[in-house]
Enzyme design. Structure first.
Site, PDB file in Angstrom:
ATOM      1  N   ARG A 122       0.823  -1.202   0.000  1.00 33.45           N
ATOM      2  CA  ARG A 122       0.000   0.000   0.000  1.00 33.45           C
ATOM      3  C   ARG A 122       0.859   1.255   0.000  1.00 33.45           C
ATOM      4  NH1 ARG A 122      -4.049  -0.933   4.071  1.00 33.45           N
ATOM      5  NH2 ARG A 122      -5.219  -1.630   2.274  1.00 33.45           N
ATOM      6  N   TYR A 123       1.874   1.271   0.822  1.00 33.51           N
ATOM      7  CA  TYR A 123       2.745   2.445   0.931  1.00 33.51           C
ATOM      8  C   TYR A 123       3.969   2.237   0.027  1.00 33.51           C
ATOM      9  CZ  TYR A 123      -0.056   3.027   5.171  1.00 33.51           C
ATOM     10  OH  TYR A 123      -1.091   3.153   6.060  1.00 33.51           O
ATOM     11  N   ARG A 126       7.093  -0.016   1.937  1.00 34.11           N
ATOM     12  CA  ARG A 126       6.906  -1.120   2.879  1.00 34.11           C
ATOM     13  C   ARG A 126       5.728  -1.992   2.465  1.00 34.11           C
ATOM     14  NH1 ARG A 126       5.741   3.858   4.318  1.00 34.11           N
ATOM     15  NH2 ARG A 126       3.912   4.371   5.568  1.00 34.11           N
ATOM     16  N   CYS A 135      -4.679 -17.495  14.725  1.00 35.66           N
ATOM     17  CA  CYS A 135      -4.395 -16.745  15.949  1.00 35.66           C
ATOM     18  C   CYS A 135      -4.759 -17.650  17.113  1.00 35.66           C
ATOM     19  CB  CYS A 135      -5.245 -15.486  16.027  1.00 35.66           C
ATOM     20  SG  CYS A 135      -4.794 -14.295  14.773  1.00 35.66           S
ATOM     21  N   CYS A 139      -9.948 -12.385  18.139  1.00 31.37           N
ATOM     22  CA  CYS A 139     -10.522 -11.153  18.689  1.00 31.37           C
ATOM     23  C   CYS A 139     -11.829 -10.888  17.971  1.00 31.37           C
ATOM     24  CB  CYS A 139      -9.587  -9.985  18.452  1.00 31.37           C
ATOM     25  SG  CYS A 139      -7.899 -10.317  18.918  1.00 31.37           S
ATOM     26  N   CYS A 142     -11.722  -8.268  15.184  1.00 35.83           N
ATOM     27  CA  CYS A 142     -10.692  -8.457  14.155  1.00 35.83           C
ATOM     28  C   CYS A 142     -11.126  -7.870  12.808  1.00 35.83           C
ATOM     29  CB  CYS A 142     -10.403  -9.933  13.993  1.00 35.83           C
ATOM     30  SG  CYS A 142      -9.126 -10.238  12.767  1.00 35.83           S
ATOM     31  N   ARG A 144      -9.605  -8.709  10.068  1.00 36.74           N
ATOM     32  CA  ARG A 144      -9.288  -9.716   9.038  1.00 36.74           C
ATOM     33  C   ARG A 144     -10.092 -10.984   9.228  1.00 36.74           C
ATOM     34  NH1 ARG A 144      -3.345  -8.491   9.476  1.00 36.74           N
ATOM     35  NH2 ARG A 144      -3.284  -6.473   8.420  1.00 36.74           N
ATOM     36  N   ASP A 303     -12.326  -0.491  12.616  1.00 33.26           N
ATOM     37  CA  ASP A 303     -12.617  -0.515  11.174  1.00 33.26           C
ATOM     38  C   ASP A 303     -14.085  -0.836  10.888  1.00 33.26           C
ATOM     39  OD1 ASP A 303     -10.022   0.051  10.426  1.00 33.26           O
ATOM     40  OD2 ASP A 303      -9.426  -2.053  10.480  1.00 33.26           O
ATOM     41  N   ASP A 340      -7.972   4.034   9.702  1.00 37.78           N
ATOM     42  CA  ASP A 340      -7.442   3.343   8.537  1.00 37.78           C
ATOM     43  C   ASP A 340      -8.467   3.556   7.417  1.00 37.78           C
ATOM     44  OD1 ASP A 340      -5.421   1.929   7.334  1.00 37.78           O
ATOM     45  OD2 ASP A 340      -5.371   0.378   8.889  1.00 37.78           O
ATOM     46  N   LYS A 347      -3.335   4.740   6.881  1.00 39.68           N
ATOM     47  CA  LYS A 347      -3.751   5.346   8.155  1.00 39.68           C
ATOM     48  C   LYS A 347      -3.771   6.862   8.051  1.00 39.68           C
ATOM     49  CE  LYS A 347      -1.266   1.608  10.168  1.00 39.68           C
ATOM     50  NZ  LYS A 347      -0.658   1.321   8.850  1.00 39.68           N
TER      51      LYS A 347
HETATM   52  S1  SF4 Z   1      -7.070  -8.855  15.659  1.00 40.53           S
HETATM   53 FE1  SF4 Z   1      -7.414 -10.611  14.253  1.00 40.53          FE
HETATM   54  S2  SF4 Z   1      -5.439 -11.027  13.375  1.00 40.53           S
HETATM   55 FE2  SF4 Z   1      -5.105  -9.748  15.196  1.00 40.53          FE
HETATM   56  S3  SF4 Z   1      -4.737 -11.179  16.886  1.00 40.53           S
HETATM   57 FE3  SF4 Z   1      -6.866 -10.714  16.894  1.00 40.53          FE
HETATM   58  S4  SF4 Z   1      -7.839 -12.318  15.650  1.00 40.53           S
HETATM   59 FE4  SF4 Z   1      -5.675 -12.330  15.197  1.00 40.53          FE
END
Ligand code: SF4
Length: 439
Positions: A122-123, A126, A135, A139, A142, A144, A303, A340, A347
């Protein structure tokens, strides 16, 4: 190696009656016993959900699985679980089933900005390298969700080689951020291989690793892992603490190991309703982080991922928090609050406004206390005309080590050496008409 508290001992016994108690600190034991069902969650915490709620909870798990390490589960207070920040981050809510029009599966367009498998570029200098889909704790907030949750899917070497080749063939890339999922769920030997490949690329100056293991699986930070990482310095490590309660004896030990080994540590928090949307909580968090040699790096606005409306706050809440930190605590303890950009674009920093007004020779500012002051501009500043002819410039720039990239965006408009004076959105009807006229 003993378990820290009685609650964890009881939990370990319930999970595995034959458990040797020191297994608690074995990250593989923790991984093997992650809690993935509502039944197990109820059994281990003593919390009982009403039948009608259970049905909805099961439905949320079809969309995004449940995975909580025994360690992270032990931090939940079952007596007050509905408002518990650990519970809210780790256990599904029926609200996740409500998808608003503005929400997206890939809100940051990471898959669109992907020129090679598992790479987001994207940048200019990097890339983000998604090296794991797994994971130890999923979370609920999350971003993703579309990627993580394919249990046990860690891309094999053949897949990762595609990303490595892209980086090798793109000389502008000086900084590689390993993310996922969680890169620390790769085994030590696999990480060793990956890091040796990346750091053998001449133009890769630094590798960064984003990991939540110090928060949810601190025992993953083993001596062996640290030894592997140390071979490939400079490595910067960013973790993801959202609430002061996550800084436990175990997580502090993990951070100490990393800091003692010389890795610069940063933290990226996500602003979450009912978890940390409070200036006092955030101040306690940043203070605890710096006490443990972790610099608060970013505070993210949550997000526009699907099913997260109940966790989002207004942007004003983030600004209020930053207002309560700037000037009120050490500058390096204040994270940068960012949104973001939905649809990609990176960002965007969001700040309280400190610049009140300005004229040609003075600016008027206000400080954190509300004091209004002026700053007098220099009378004698001779603007330096920059034509990018650096060899003739009087400023001392080491040309051997200087990377001369062309500026983009607003920086391009400000540059003396570039004739562009405006940025025009792609779908601008007025400009489209002009092109048609020329044709
Ligand atoms: S936010 Fe998503 S990618 Fe990051 S640790 Fe938690 S579950 Fe995993």
């Amino acid at each position: 190696m003993s378990i820290y508290n009685k609650k964890q001992k009881t939990l370990a016994k319930k999970i595995d009656s034959k458990v040797v108690l020191d297994k608690w600190k074995d990250w593989r034991w923790q991984r093997k016993h992650v809690i993935t069902t509502i039944d197990d969650f109820e059994l281990l915490t003593g919390i009982q959900f009403p039948a009608d709620e259970r049905g909805k909870l099961e439905q949320t798990l079809d969309k995004f699985p449940l995975s909580i390490t025994p360690y992270y589960l032990s931090l939940i207070d079952p007596k007050d679980y509905k408002t518990d920040p650990i519970y809210i981050q780790s256990f599904p809510s029926p609200s996740e089933l409500m998808i608003n029009d503005c929400e997206m599966a890939d809100p940051l367009a990471e898959d669109k900005d992907s020129p090679a498998a598992n790479i987001t570029h994207r940048y200019p200098d990097r890339v983000l390298f998604h090296v794991s889909n797994v994971c130890s704790m999923y979370c609920r907030h999350c971003t993703r969700k579309r990627k993580v949750g394919d249990v046990d899917f860690i891309p094999n070497k053949e897949i990762l080689r595609e990303g490595i080749e892209y980086i090798r063939n793109t000389p502008n890339v000086r900084d590689v951020l390993l993310s996922g999922g969680d890169p620390f769920l790769l085994g030590d030997n696999y990480l060793d291989w990956l890091l040796s490949e990346l750091t053998s690329i001449e133009h890769v100056e630094i590798v960064r690793i984003g990991t939540r293991t110090p928060v949810v699986l601190p025992y993953r930070i083993t001596d062996n892992l640290v030894n592997v990482l140390q071979k490939y310095q400079p490595i910067w490590i960013n973790t993801h603490f959202n609430h002061p309660r996550e800084l436990t004896t175990s997580s502090r030990e993990a951070l100490k190991k990393l800091a003692d080994a010389g890795f610069p540590l940063g933290n990226q928090s996500v602003l979450l309703a009912g978890v940390n949307d409070c200036p006092r909580i955030m101040k306690t968090l940043v203070h605890k982080l710096v006490q443990n040699r972790v610099r608060p790096y970013y505070l993210y606005q949550c997000d526009l991922s699907e099913g997260l409306a109940h966790l989002r706050t207004p942007v004003g809440k983030g600004i209020e928090i930053i207002e309560s930190l700037i000037g009120h605590t050490s500058g390096f303890a204040v994270p940068r609050y960012v949104i973001d950009a939905p649809g990609g674009g990176g960002k965007i920093p969001v700040m309280p406004n400190y610049l009140i007004s300005w004229s040609t020779n003075k600016v008027v500012l206000r400080n954190y206390e509300g004091v209004i002051t002026t700053y007098k501009e220099p009378d004698s500043y001779e603007p330096l005309f920059c034509d990018r002819n650096c060899e003739k410039c009087e400023l001392q720039l080491n040309l051997d080590s200087a990377d001369e990239y062309q500026s983009v965006g607003i920086a391009k408009l400000l540059a003396d050496y570039d004739g562009d004076y405006s940025l025009v959105p792609q779908s601008n009807e007025r400009f489209d008409r002009r092109v048609e006229e020329v044709d």
